[in-house]
Design an enzyme around this catalytic site. Sequence first.
Site, PDB file in Angstrom:
ATOM      1  N   TYR A 149       0.863  -1.191   0.000  1.00 18.96           N
ATOM      2  CA  TYR A 149       0.000   0.000   0.000  1.00 18.96           C
ATOM      3  C   TYR A 149       0.889   1.228   0.000  1.00 18.96           C
ATOM      4  O   TYR A 149       1.876   1.288   0.737  1.00 18.96           O
ATOM      5  CB  TYR A 149      -0.888  -0.028   1.246  1.00 18.96           C
ATOM      6  CG  TYR A 149      -1.757   1.198   1.449  1.00 18.96           C
ATOM      7  CD1 TYR A 149      -1.539   2.065   2.528  1.00 18.96           C
ATOM      8  CD2 TYR A 149      -2.797   1.508   0.573  1.00 18.96           C
ATOM      9  CE1 TYR A 149      -2.331   3.182   2.735  1.00 18.96           C
ATOM     10  CE2 TYR A 149      -3.601   2.631   0.773  1.00 18.96           C
ATOM     11  CZ  TYR A 149      -3.360   3.459   1.853  1.00 18.96           C
ATOM     12  OH  TYR A 149      -4.146   4.574   2.047  1.00 18.96           O
ATOM     13  N   ASP A 244       9.173   2.567  -0.913  1.00 15.59           N
ATOM     14  CA  ASP A 244       8.212   3.290  -0.081  1.00 15.59           C
ATOM     15  C   ASP A 244       8.546   2.959   1.379  1.00 15.59           C
ATOM     16  O   ASP A 244       8.186   1.906   1.878  1.00 15.59           O
ATOM     17  CB  ASP A 244       6.781   2.854  -0.428  1.00 15.59           C
ATOM     18  CG  ASP A 244       5.779   3.564   0.448  1.00 15.59           C
ATOM     19  OD1 ASP A 244       4.575   3.541   0.119  1.00 15.59           O
ATOM     20  OD2 ASP A 244       6.172   4.145   1.472  1.00 15.59           O
ATOM     21  N   LYS A 272       5.257   9.401   8.425  1.00 13.74           N
ATOM     22  CA  LYS A 272       5.108   8.869   9.795  1.00 13.74           C
ATOM     23  C   LYS A 272       6.215   9.366  10.748  1.00 13.74           C
ATOM     24  O   LYS A 272       6.184  10.501  11.203  1.00 13.74           O
ATOM     25  CB  LYS A 272       5.039   7.336   9.730  1.00 13.74           C
ATOM     26  CG  LYS A 272       3.782   6.829   8.968  1.00 13.74           C
ATOM     27  CD  LYS A 272       3.689   5.338   8.934  1.00 13.74           C
ATOM     28  CE  LYS A 272       2.676   4.840   7.935  1.00 13.74           C
ATOM     29  NZ  LYS A 272       1.304   4.746   8.453  1.00 13.74           N
TER      30      LYS A 272
HETATM   31  P1  KE4 Z   1      -0.529   8.438   4.524  1.00 13.29           P
HETATM   32  O1  KE4 Z   1      -1.061   9.111   3.292  1.00 13.29           O
HETATM   33  O2  KE4 Z   1      -1.626   7.674   5.272  1.00 13.29           O
HETATM   34  O3  KE4 Z   1       0.269   9.369   5.420  1.00 13.29           O
HETATM   35  O4  KE4 Z   1       0.563   7.351   4.073  1.00 13.29           O
HETATM   36  C1  KE4 Z   1       0.159   6.373   3.149  1.00 13.29           C
HETATM   37  C2  KE4 Z   1       1.126   5.209   3.213  1.00 13.29           C
HETATM   38  C3  KE4 Z   1       2.105   5.110   2.241  1.00 13.29           C
HETATM   39  N1  KE4 Z   1       2.995   4.094   2.263  1.00 13.29           N
HETATM   40  C4  KE4 Z   1       2.968   3.165   3.247  1.00 13.29           C
HETATM   41  C5  KE4 Z   1       3.976   2.047   3.232  1.00 13.29           C
HETATM   42  C6  KE4 Z   1       1.990   3.227   4.274  1.00 13.29           C
HETATM   43  O5  KE4 Z   1       1.976   2.283   5.235  1.00 13.29           O
HETATM   44  C7  KE4 Z   1       1.054   4.267   4.261  1.00 13.29           C
HETATM   45  C8  KE4 Z   1      -0.037   4.384   5.303  1.00 13.29           C
HETATM   46  N2  KE4 Z   1      -0.145   3.302   6.210  1.00 13.29           N
HETATM   47  C9  KE4 Z   1      -1.440   3.078   6.786  1.00 13.29           C
HETATM   48  C10 KE4 Z   1      -1.305   1.883   7.749  1.00 13.29           C
HETATM   49  N3  KE4 Z   1      -1.438   0.667   7.089  1.00 13.29           N
HETATM   50  C11 KE4 Z   1      -1.964   4.295   7.487  1.00 13.29           C
HETATM   51  C12 KE4 Z   1      -3.192   4.046   8.345  1.00 13.29           C
HETATM   52  C13 KE4 Z   1      -4.431   4.611   7.703  1.00 13.29           C
HETATM   53  O6  KE4 Z   1      -4.604   4.472   6.479  1.00 13.29           O
HETATM   54  O7  KE4 Z   1      -5.241   5.183   8.471  1.00 13.29           O
END
Ligand code: KE4
Length: 439
Positions: A149, A244, A272
């Site tokens: 993701y 990523d 993060k």
């Molecule tokens: P954000 O747009 O949520 O800041 O980051 C997206 C993203 C991009 N790449 C990786 C590897 C990620 O894990 C994420 C976001 N992770 C999720 C948890 N599985 C965030 C939690 C959520 O979507 O509320």
Amino acid sequence: MYTPKRSTAHSESAYAKACKVMPGGVSSPVRAFKAVGGVPRFIKEAQGCRITDIDGNEYIDYVGSYGPLIVGHANDLVITAITKALGRGTTFGAPTESETRLAEMILSALPGMEMIRFVNSGTEAAMSALRLARAFTGRDLIVKCIGCYHGHVDALLVEAGSGALTLGTPSSPGVPRSITSATISVHYNSLEEIEAAFRKYPDQIACVAVEPIAGNMGLIPPEPGYLQGLRSLCDQNGALLLFDEVMTGFRVTWGGAQVLYDVKPDLTCLGKIIGGGLPVGAYAGPKKIMQKVSPSGPVYQAGTLSGNPLAMSCGLATLELLREADCYQRLEKISAQLAHGLANAAEKSRVPLTVNRVGSMVCPFFVKEAGKVVRNYSDATACDTEKFARFFHIMLDLGVYLPPSQFETWFVSTAHDEQAIDQTLSAAEQAFSVIAKDE
Ligand code: KE4
């Protein structure tokens, strides 16, 4: 059967109210507990490794806001840094020295990354990095791994299609096929499929985007040689390798997975932890690529609050704490204790469980048969999600707050002490024995 003991009355009424004004009552889908059922707990406050909900229930927290809080909630030094920055204003729409300081600190930890651009989320980082990769290579196709993701980027919200290697079909309404038809999905940990993609689409693939340690289908580490294999296949075929590291950056070691496995990508996405709990994303790469980004180059990307001083100060304070001697060794030790303890507790009740761990990222998979290795999306999705849901709710009621999905990673912080791990493991023992009896 297990009878819950804790009251959730306030969370229930808060959730009903929230659902009237926000889709699913939440600001991000996973928080709605859809994968496990029940009522999401509304959080009042948090300190260290513990959070308290609006019914006054305290929990040991393994969500950590899905990764940013590696030094725990409301760390004194982080709060002091934000408070000091706050007194000087919140945002200026102008450059600040704190951006440069954080940029220098991050780049010093990532050999091969020479320049960085701050954005406001991991999604924005991935979206911008894809655009840059296409502009730099003059190619359109993207390769991504099924189960990885990268945020809700249109181009990466892709089903696997009829099988791997097919051009992607959208995994969400509202994403045009014209966008996802330039995205090829392959299985994580399969170099053969990447090789086949390069054969099938010669000179057309701009980049291979991958979570170097997959954390969004539960936790799945790269198999030995996988990341090195991606590196050489991209080199042989003139494509960029995009790591990523939004989740793994500064999580698994100082720098991230690219340092841990000694594989240099061409582009790195971050988020993060580098914001320490305030909204920050970033993408980084060598000068020759990053110079293409506006205003030094033609690839447009912008953001009102990008690099805002509060988030910069929060990120700087968090990274400073991670630079402390033996910080990652302590995280390693306490996380290994948790992982081994979970495996032993499950074995004691004969509940089949595979626990994957890299550093302070831990994930117990409720596999169907004992000893099953979980190495990709199909292995992960074959797990017993119903059993996970039962485990989740018993742990919640016993005061342990886990990510509400089998396909999320647990995060251990420097604030998790022996007492927290012991408390977690005794709750897990109880949960496994209840599950075993229910069988
Ligand atoms: P954000 O747009 O949520 O800041 O980051 C997206 C993203 C991009 N790449 C990786 C590897 C990620 O894990 C994420 C976001 N992770 C999720 C948890 N599985 C965030 C939690 C959520 O979507 O509320």
